[in-house]
Design a protein around this motif. Structure first.
Motif, short mmCIF file in Angstrom:
data_model
loop_
_atom_site.label_atom_id
_atom_site.label_comp_id
_atom_site.label_asym_id
_atom_site.label_seq_id
_atom_site.Cartn_x
_atom_site.Cartn_y
_atom_site.Cartn_z
N SER A 60 0.88 -1.11 0.04
CA SER A 60 -0.16 0.05 0.12
C SER A 60 0.73 1.32 -0.12
CB SER A 60 -0.92 0.04 1.39
OG SER A 60 -1.51 1.19 1.30
N SER A 61 0.45 2.42 -0.80
CA SER A 61 1.23 3.37 -1.01
C SER A 61 1.03 4.34 0.43
CB SER A 61 0.90 4.39 -2.24
OG SER A 61 -0.50 4.56 -2.23
N GLU A 62 -0.26 4.01 1.02
CA GLU A 62 -0.69 4.74 2.21
C GLU A 62 -0.26 4.22 3.45
OE1 GLU A 62 -2.91 8.16 3.64
OE2 GLU A 62 -2.44 7.78 1.70
N ASN A 63 -0.54 3.06 3.47
CA ASN A 63 -0.39 2.15 4.77
C ASN A 63 0.79 1.27 5.11
OD1 ASN A 63 -2.93 3.44 5.85
ND2 ASN A 63 -3.93 2.24 4.17
N ASN A 64 1.85 1.30 4.18
CA ASN A 64 3.14 0.68 4.36
C ASN A 64 4.51 1.47 4.04
OD1 ASN A 64 4.35 -1.68 4.98
ND2 ASN A 64 3.30 -3.13 3.70
N LEU A 65 5.43 1.00 4.02
CA LEU A 65 6.54 1.30 3.80
C LEU A 65 7.55 0.12 3.39
CD1 LEU A 65 7.66 3.94 6.43
CD2 LEU A 65 7.00 4.32 4.14
N PRO A 66 8.38 0.15 2.35
CA PRO A 66 9.18 -1.01 1.95
C PRO A 66 9.94 -1.55 3.03
CG PRO A 66 9.25 0.67 0.25
CD PRO A 66 8.49 1.42 1.36
N GLU A 67 10.79 -0.84 3.65
CA GLU A 67 11.71 -1.22 4.98
C GLU A 67 10.72 -1.74 6.08
OE1 GLU A 67 11.28 3.62 5.40
OE2 GLU A 67 11.25 1.84 3.49
N LEU A 68 9.52 -1.39 6.43
CA LEU A 68 8.57 -1.83 7.41
C LEU A 68 8.22 -3.29 6.91
CD1 LEU A 68 5.88 0.78 8.68
CD2 LEU A 68 7.58 -0.37 10.09
N ALA A 69 7.76 -3.17 5.66
CA ALA A 69 7.30 -4.87 4.99
C ALA A 69 8.75 -5.68 5.21
CB ALA A 69 6.90 -4.81 3.71
N TYR A 70 9.75 -5.27 4.65
CA TYR A 70 10.95 -6.39 4.85
C TYR A 70 11.17 -6.40 6.34
CZ TYR A 70 15.70 -7.52 4.38
OH TYR A 70 17.03 -8.38 4.56
N GLU A 71 11.27 -5.87 6.94
CA GLU A 71 11.82 -6.01 8.45
C GLU A 71 10.37 -7.09 9.17
OE1 GLU A 71 14.55 -5.87 9.92
OE2 GLU A 71 15.32 -4.60 8.56
N ALA A 72 9.37 -6.57 8.85
CA ALA A 72 8.18 -7.38 9.63
C ALA A 72 8.26 -8.80 9.02
CB ALA A 72 6.93 -6.83 9.42
N VAL A 73 8.44 -9.07 7.74
CA VAL A 73 8.49 -10.53 7.31
C VAL A 73 9.68 -11.24 7.76
CG1 VAL A 73 8.54 -11.67 5.19
CG2 VAL A 73 7.12 -9.88 5.49
N ARG A 74 10.76 -10.51 7.70
CA ARG A 74 12.10 -11.11 8.13
C ARG A 74 12.19 -11.43 9.39
NH1 ARG A 74 16.19 -8.70 10.76
NH2 ARG A 74 18.31 -9.57 10.46
N LEU A 75 11.44 -10.73 10.24
CA LEU A 75 11.40 -11.10 11.75
C LEU A 75 10.44 -12.22 12.06
CD1 LEU A 75 12.06 -10.21 14.68
CD2 LEU A 75 9.95 -8.77 14.73
N GLU A 76 9.19 -12.31 11.43
CA GLU A 76 8.29 -13.38 11.52
C GLU A 76 9.10 -14.69 11.14
OE1 GLU A 76 5.27 -13.81 12.45
OE2 GLU A 76 4.73 -11.70 13.08
N VAL A 77 10.10 -14.61 9.96
CA VAL A 77 10.70 -15.87 9.85
C VAL A 77 11.78 -16.32 10.84
CG1 VAL A 77 12.34 -17.02 8.06
CG2 VAL A 77 10.52 -15.66 7.41
N THR A 78 12.62 -15.16 11.43
CA THR A 78 13.37 -15.35 12.37
C THR A 78 13.02 -16.09 13.86
OG1 THR A 78 14.96 -13.52 11.40
CG2 THR A 78 15.43 -14.19 13.78
N MET A 79 11.70 -15.34 14.13
CA MET A 79 10.92 -15.52 15.35
C MET A 79 10.28 -17.01 15.28
SD MET A 79 12.04 -13.44 17.46
CE MET A 79 11.19 -13.69 18.75
N SER A 80 10.23 -17.49 14.21
CA SER A 80 9.26 -18.82 13.90
C SER A 80 10.11 -19.97 14.74
CB SER A 80 9.14 -19.09 12.56
OG SER A 80 10.22 -19.54 12.01
N ASP A 81 9.27 -21.18 14.74
CA ASP A 81 9.80 -22.31 15.34
C ASP A 81 10.44 -23.23 14.33
OD1 ASP A 81 7.79 -23.31 13.92
OD2 ASP A 81 6.74 -23.92 15.88
N THR A 82 10.72 -22.53 12.98
CA THR A 82 11.50 -23.20 11.73
C THR A 82 13.04 -23.30 12.11
OG1 THR A 82 11.70 -21.55 10.37
CG2 THR A 82 9.48 -22.72 10.45
#
Length: 265
Positions: A220-242
């Motif tokens: 979204s151009s209004e409700n997101n930023l590329p760096e936010l998306a990248y870090e949030a997705v990256r964190l979900e992977v890192t914090m997962s039990d995989t």
């Protein structure tokens, strides 16, 4: 195979998917001129296209379809519900109805050396689908515009080499932003769009050792930023039990208003 996002986001979407023999466009939600420029950068002309695959009928996915269809007479593939919705969209102008080819979820079809597999997604459109592509041993997917996911979606996205995956919004930005309340609820609902965190959780379920690239799309151009998306997705992977860490895979962001780097695999 190679894939390139020509544009990705709430203001318009178009993604090229191709092989040495086959040239496809997934959605045509920007002007015909911009699509042509994106294709030309790949040394492809509109006359080279073997098909345009439509995910659903919202304007950011079909805005340039009428122009392209009239100019190049490219076959258009979409579900019956989407075809009917496109026909009822006056902004499309006069279109050659013989160009439409109706497809069905979970029924594969082939264009030259490419096998395409449509699958149903949850979005507020007539009969929306996402797509996976197979060419020889290579597999890829484009999965955006879904408000939620389940075991069915996960099963369709397993064992992909490359995945274009929606990461539409940061929930806090959306909640505090200027959108009217009903629109916020639509986006957050089960027929809306995936948040950054939801995208990361879905990615966790489909990661495997041989995945080559993840391209976060439809921001979204209004409700997101590329760096936010990248870090949030990256964190979900890192914090997962995989056993995976966010840095184990190449994660990129599809650009909103210009072509992104080509993904070759």
């Amino acid at each position: 195979m190679r894939m390139q996002s020509i544009a990705s986001g709430s203001s318009g979407n178009a993604i090229y998917v191709g092989s040495e023999q086959t040239h496809l466009l997934v959605d045509a939600g920007i002007s015909g001129k911009r699509i042509e420029e994106g294709l030309n950068a790949l040394d492809i002309c509109g006359t080279d296209l073997d098909g345009i695959l439509i995910t659903h009928e919202h304007s950011d996915h079909i805005g340039g379809l009428g122009v392209l269809s009239r100019r190049y007479h490219v076959p258009i593939y979409a579900t019956a519900g989407t075809v009917e919705a496109i026909k009822n969209t006056s902004a499309m102008g006069k279109m050659d109805l013989s160009l439409f080819h109706e497809i069905k979820s979970d029924v594969d079809f082939t264009i030259k050396d490419m096998t395409i597999s449509p699958f149903a997604i949850s979005h507020d459109a007539a009969e929306p689908v996402a797509y996976t592509f197979g060419c020889g041993e290579q597999k890829s997917a484009i999965c955006t515009d879904l408000g939620t996911y389940d075991a069915y979606i996960v099963s369709k996205l397993e064992n992909m080499d490359v995945v274009f995956l929606e990461a539409n919004h940061d929930v806090r930005m959306l909640q505090l932003g200027r959108y009217p309340y009903p629109l916020k609820q639509r986006i957050l609902g089960k027929k809306g769009h995936l948040s950054n965190e939801a995208s990361g959780r879905l990615l966790v379920q489909i990661l495997h050792d041989k995945m080559k690239r993840v391209v976060l799309s439809h921001l979204s151009s209004e409700n997101n930023l590329p760096e936010l998306a990248y870090e949030a997705v990256r964190l979900e992977v890192t914090m997962s039990d995989t056993p995976y860490h966010g840095d184990d895979f190449k994660i990129e962001i599809a650009r909103r208003s210009e072509p992104s780097p080509c993904v070759c695999f």
